[in-house]
Write a protein that holds these residues in place. Structure first.
Motif, PDB file in Angstrom:
ATOM      1  N   THR A  19       1.196  -1.293  -0.324  1.00 11.15           N
ATOM      2  CA  THR A  19      -0.012   0.481   0.158  1.00 11.15           C
ATOM      3  C   THR A  19       1.243   1.516   0.206  1.00 11.15           C
ATOM      4  O   THR A  19       0.446   2.552  -1.236  1.00 11.15           O
ATOM      5  N   CYS A  27       0.300   5.642  -7.832  1.00 10.25           N
ATOM      6  CA  CYS A  27      -0.044   4.334  -8.516  1.00 10.25           C
ATOM      7  C   CYS A  27      -1.210   3.489  -7.888  1.00 10.25           C
ATOM      8  O   CYS A  27      -1.418   3.484  -6.087  1.00 10.25           O
ATOM      9  N   SER A  28      -2.197   2.519  -8.543  1.00 10.22           N
ATOM     10  CA  SER A  28      -2.554   1.656  -7.036  1.00 10.22           C
ATOM     11  C   SER A  28      -2.422   0.524  -6.802  1.00 10.22           C
ATOM     12  O   SER A  28      -1.031   0.018  -7.230  1.00 10.22           O
ATOM     13  N   GLN A  29      -2.553  -0.090  -5.928  1.00 16.88           N
ATOM     14  CA  GLN A  29      -1.956  -1.119  -4.411  1.00 16.88           C
ATOM     15  C   GLN A  29      -1.980  -3.030  -5.466  1.00 16.88           C
ATOM     16  O   GLN A  29      -1.144  -3.167  -5.975  1.00 16.88           O
TER      17      GLN A  29
END
Length: 299
Positions: A19, A27-29
């Motif tokens: 995370t 960016c996203s996990q």
């Protein structure tokens, strides 16, 4: 195996979680998870253990980490080299003798800052032996030093100018009354080392056969402190003439009637494997020009 996968891996290691790595890389996990899985599949190993309280690198991850960091660093260097179109840039960590820093190199630093604003200079004053060893082991990129001309393992060197040495004393020192000096005159007087560790001290003391039975030696790392000590009559000192020209001109120091039997030169040294570095090449060229102009203005 892609650079972005390696960057995800090293960022997870740095932050300690998927995370936090995602937040760091903006960016996203799930993107981080996908990149790590793709890297593990490409290498055929597991890089992290998922534990109840977090993650832990496997032995394969520990082995990969230094290689991943090197690949990322090299990729960044390549990117910068291409985008800069060969223009000198980056950081140069430079070693120098204090006498050169104070009396030779300030015009060079000024020139480099104006001519090559993308090159960041970091200058450290230490004795020549430590500087050259630090260049060899990579702690310094290059170094300016005073010494005899001789081969130096693993280094490229260039001579910038002869560096005349002068033996000086305070105006009231008894040796200033002599028309000439013998070796005994010199070895019976307290010697003040202006730059402890400078190679010309070793050359001088070897030429006169200094040993523990001779007069004491006062070691001072500061050129200015050494000049004050000499002026006050504490002893004599062998120093680069450029460092004492003002004091000789106004009588605070006196040139003694003695000249060394050896010659030393201001030189610039860098690792042989660093010869293609545009910033080092620019510094070599600038140093040759600036020091040459400086010497010409004094003659």
């Amino acid at each position: 195996m892609e650079t972005r996968q390696l960057l995800a891996f090293t960022t997870v290691v740095q932050t300690g979680s998927f995370t936090k790595a995602a937040a760091t890389l903006n960016c996203s996990q799930p993107t981080i998870t996908t990149r790590i899985k793709a890297l593990e599949e490409a290498l055929g190993v597991v890089l992290f253990r998922r534990l109840p309280r977090g993650i832990q690198m496997t032995s394969a991850g520990v082995e990969l980490l230094p290689f991943a960091r090197n690949i990322i660093n090299l990729t960044e260097k390549a990117r910068k080299a291409i985008t800069m179109n060969g223009e000198p840039h980056g950081k140069l960590v430079i070693g120098s003798a204090q006498s050169l820093t104070d009396y030779r190199l300030l015009p060079l630093i000024e020139y480099m800052c104006w001519r090559y604003p993308s090159v960041q200079l970091s200058l450290h004053s230490r004795n020549a032996l430590n500087n050259l060893n630090s260049v060899r082991d990579g702690q310094l990129d290059c170094a300016f030093f005073i010494g005899a001309i001789e081969p130096r393992d693993g280094l490229e060197t260039t001579v910038l100018c002869p560096e005349p040495l002068v033996m000086v004393a305070g105006p009231n020192h008894m040796l200033t009354q002599r028309q000439s000096l013998t070796e005994d005159d010199l070895t019976s007087s307290t010697l003040i080392r202006a730059e402890n560790g400078a190679s010309y001290h070793e050359l001088f003391e070897h030429s006169l056969g200094y040993d523990d039975t001779r007069a004491p030696v006062l070691e001072l790392d500061s050129v200015d402190a050494a000049k004050r000590a000499v002026a006050s009559g504490l002893g004599i000192a062998l120093m680069p003439e450029v460092t004492v020209s003002a004091e000789l001109a106004d009588g605070r120091l006196v040139r003694l009637p003695w000249s060394p039997t050896f010659r030393v030169y201001t030189q610039f040294g860098w690792r042989q494997d660093n010869s293609t570095n545009p910033a080092v090449t620019a510094l070599v060229s600038a140093a040759a020009q600036v020091v040459s102009d400086q010497v010409a203005s004094l003659t």
